[in-house]
Scaffold this active site. Sequence first.
Site, short mmCIF file in Angstrom:
data_model
loop_
_atom_site.label_atom_id
_atom_site.label_comp_id
_atom_site.label_asym_id
_atom_site.label_seq_id
_atom_site.Cartn_x
_atom_site.Cartn_y
_atom_site.Cartn_z
N SER A 42 0.83 -1.21 0.00
CA SER A 42 0.00 0.00 0.00
C SER A 42 0.86 1.26 0.00
O SER A 42 1.73 1.42 -0.84
CB SER A 42 -0.96 -0.05 1.20
OG SER A 42 -2.03 0.85 1.04
N ASP B 242 -6.21 -3.38 -2.32
CA ASP B 242 -5.14 -3.08 -1.35
C ASP B 242 -4.47 -4.33 -0.79
O ASP B 242 -5.13 -5.23 -0.28
CB ASP B 242 -5.77 -2.28 -0.21
CG ASP B 242 -4.74 -1.54 0.63
OD1 ASP B 242 -3.68 -2.14 0.92
OD2 ASP B 242 -4.97 -0.38 1.00
#
Length: 298
Positions: free
Chosen positions: A38, A186
């Site tokens: 991320s 994500d």
Amino acid sequence: MKVDGVFAGGGVKAFAFIGALQVMEEKGYEFDRIAATSAGSIIGALIKVGYTSEEIYTLLDQLDLEMFKDERMSILPFTLSKWLLLYFKLGIYKGNAFESWLRDVLAAKGVRTFGDLPKGSLKIIASDLTKGKLLVLPDDLEKYGVIPEKFPVARAIRMSCSIPYFFEPVKIYDRGSGGKPSYIVDGGLLSNFPMWLFMDGNPKRWKKPAIGFQLKPELSEMPPKKIKNAVSMYRALFETMASAHDLKYIDEDHAKNIVFIPVLNVKATDFELSDEQKDKLIVLGREETNHFLKKWCY
């Protein structure tokens, strides 16, 4: 001294990594391989393409984070439009503006695809919701019939940063299954701190020095989750799912190689951070890294 580096996800909390990088540079450390998830993948990629901590600070400080909220045009009322985007597009914001910014920033250092980087020097974590599995990019792209060396680094980072429901998922079309799409989101959903990537099959020691940068307090200082209603229970459920995979690799031995930066009062999507808040995060990153290096011994 060259070390491997691992950078956790955490959205805008990643400003703390700038302070950590400043200290690492001052002490003469260089990063060989980097694994990240991320927001950590943004920092990791900027390091690998040659940006210094001060250049990264300038890039992020001048950046208007609000520009990443690229909504689709609609003539419908604001609230209704957002619900429809969630339902049909699976995210409020497209994520194109974010990827475009990344592409330009990386290209300024001559990097567009993974083929422009030393092989194996950058590994990024993402989550394939369609197949229900964790992805290590660019390594796992071959399983989709995609040539890893030709895949854009900016696209991989966008995948790893696609917060569910906030950004639209990124699609990969699997050539081995007739071009069916996989929805990628994500990486923090499955592994927010991929230090396990550098264990090289040894459960207790790495083949070369590795330092991880985590945006949480030490395990013994983690506050218990407060569950008062269904919303707080869902939050606790999501956080537990996101951290369970990584926690089994972080025992006392491994914790000695981790810089724990306790960012507690900032949410990952606080895009309206003030300059004062950014500076506090950077100072916190500096302090914790300095403290860590004084006692660290590989």
